[in-house]
Design a protein around this motif. Structure first.
Motif, PDB file in Angstrom:
ATOM      1  N   PHE A  50     -14.998 -32.088  -2.931  1.00 15.29           N
ATOM      2  CA  PHE A  50     -15.574 -30.838  -2.438  1.00 15.29           C
ATOM      3  C   PHE A  50     -15.428 -29.727  -3.464  1.00 15.29           C
ATOM      4  CE2 PHE A  50     -14.018 -33.080   1.358  1.00 15.29           C
ATOM      5  CZ  PHE A  50     -15.216 -33.218   2.036  1.00 15.29           C
ATOM      6  N   PRO A  51     -16.522 -29.033  -3.789  1.00 14.08           N
ATOM      7  CA  PRO A  51     -16.372 -27.847  -4.627  1.00 14.08           C
ATOM      8  C   PRO A  51     -15.551 -26.807  -3.863  1.00 14.08           C
ATOM      9  CG  PRO A  51     -18.681 -28.182  -3.989  1.00 14.08           C
ATOM     10  CD  PRO A  51     -17.885 -29.275  -3.373  1.00 14.08           C
ATOM     11  N   ALA A  52     -14.745 -26.084  -4.585  1.00 14.09           N
ATOM     12  CA  ALA A  52     -13.902 -25.058  -3.962  1.00 14.09           C
ATOM     13  C   ALA A  52     -13.850 -23.840  -4.879  1.00 14.09           C
ATOM     14  CB  ALA A  52     -12.491 -25.598  -3.735  1.00 14.09           C
ATOM     15  N   SER A  53     -13.650 -22.689  -4.283  1.00 12.62           N
ATOM     16  CA  SER A  53     -13.506 -21.476  -5.080  1.00 12.62           C
ATOM     17  C   SER A  53     -12.534 -20.530  -4.399  1.00 12.62           C
ATOM     18  CB  SER A  53     -14.857 -20.790  -5.277  1.00 12.62           C
ATOM     19  OG  SER A  53     -15.338 -20.290  -4.060  1.00 12.62           O
ATOM     20  N   VAL A  54     -11.948 -19.692  -5.214  1.00  8.76           N
ATOM     21  CA  VAL A  54     -11.043 -18.648  -4.739  1.00  8.76           C
ATOM     22  C   VAL A  54     -11.422 -17.376  -5.487  1.00  8.76           C
ATOM     23  CG1 VAL A  54      -8.660 -17.819  -4.717  1.00  8.76           C
ATOM     24  CG2 VAL A  54      -9.132 -20.222  -4.272  1.00  8.76           C
ATOM     25  N   THR A  55     -11.499 -16.287  -4.763  1.00  5.94           N
ATOM     26  CA  THR A  55     -11.741 -15.003  -5.407  1.00  5.94           C
ATOM     27  C   THR A  55     -10.494 -14.148  -5.260  1.00  5.94           C
ATOM     28  OG1 THR A  55     -14.092 -15.130  -4.919  1.00  5.94           O
ATOM     29  CG2 THR A  55     -13.221 -12.959  -5.469  1.00  5.94           C
ATOM     30  N   LEU A  56      -9.998 -13.676  -6.372  1.00  7.33           N
ATOM     31  CA  LEU A  56      -8.826 -12.807  -6.409  1.00  7.33           C
ATOM     32  C   LEU A  56      -9.310 -11.376  -6.526  1.00  7.33           C
ATOM     33  CD1 LEU A  56      -5.765 -12.303  -6.688  1.00  7.33           C
ATOM     34  CD2 LEU A  56      -6.064 -12.640  -9.153  1.00  7.33           C
ATOM     35  N   ASP A  57      -8.978 -10.570  -5.550  1.00  8.14           N
ATOM     36  CA  ASP A  57      -9.366  -9.158  -5.556  1.00  8.14           C
ATOM     37  C   ASP A  57      -8.114  -8.286  -5.534  1.00  8.14           C
ATOM     38  OD1 ASP A  57     -12.237  -9.402  -5.413  1.00  8.14           O
ATOM     39  OD2 ASP A  57     -11.990 -10.012  -3.323  1.00  8.14           O
ATOM     40  N   VAL A  58      -8.043  -7.375  -6.475  1.00  8.66           N
ATOM     41  CA  VAL A  58      -6.997  -6.358  -6.501  1.00  8.66           C
ATOM     42  C   VAL A  58      -7.722  -5.038  -6.744  1.00  8.66           C
ATOM     43  CG1 VAL A  58      -4.804  -5.601  -7.478  1.00  8.66           C
ATOM     44  CG2 VAL A  58      -5.396  -8.046  -7.519  1.00  8.66           C
ATOM     45  N   PRO A  59      -8.228  -4.425  -5.666  1.00 10.48           N
ATOM     46  CA  PRO A  59      -9.058  -3.227  -5.817  1.00 10.48           C
ATOM     47  C   PRO A  59      -8.389  -2.084  -6.571  1.00 10.48           C
ATOM     48  CG  PRO A  59      -9.183  -4.079  -3.574  1.00 10.48           C
ATOM     49  CD  PRO A  59      -8.103  -4.845  -4.278  1.00 10.48           C
ATOM     50  N   GLY A  60      -7.091  -1.936  -6.431  1.00 14.47           N
ATOM     51  CA  GLY A  60      -6.396  -0.823  -7.079  1.00 14.47           C
ATOM     52  C   GLY A  60      -6.468  -0.837  -8.591  1.00 14.47           C
ATOM     53  N   ILE A  61      -6.724  -2.008  -9.172  1.00 16.73           N
ATOM     54  CA  ILE A  61      -6.874  -2.100 -10.631  1.00 16.73           C
ATOM     55  C   ILE A  61      -8.261  -2.625 -11.003  1.00 16.73           C
ATOM     56  CG2 ILE A  61      -4.430  -2.255 -11.190  1.00 16.73           C
ATOM     57  CD1 ILE A  61      -4.771  -5.332 -11.374  1.00 16.73           C
TER      58      ILE A  61
END
Length: 74
Positions: A50-61
């Motif tokens: 299965f293709p998989a993805s993760v998005t890392l969000d750190v809005p403050g930077i």
């Protein structure tokens, strides 16, 4: 006069490691449970990839980065 606060590198690195460990452990548990449920319900055979993805969000930077990979059951 401008006073700059010094960043505590040790605390910063420890915080990152704790966050990544929490994400890793929690993500693994969620994936394992979803695969077990899908196998029990006959939705998958157990040899898929299965293709998989993760998005890392750190809005403050203003960080938003996506990581792509795959989950292989065999």
């Amino acid at each position: 006069m401008h006073t700059e606060t010094l960043m505590n590198e040790d605390a910063f690195n420890l915080s990152i490691r704790k966050f990544l460990k929490m994400v890793g452990v929690s993500s693994q548990r969620e994936i394992e449970q979803a695969v077990a449920k899908a196998r029990a319900g006959g939705a998958i055979r157990g040899d898929e990839k299965f293709p998989a993805s993760v998005t890392l969000d750190v809005p403050g930077i203003r960080l938003s980065v996506r990581f792509d990979g795959k989950i292989e059951l065999e």
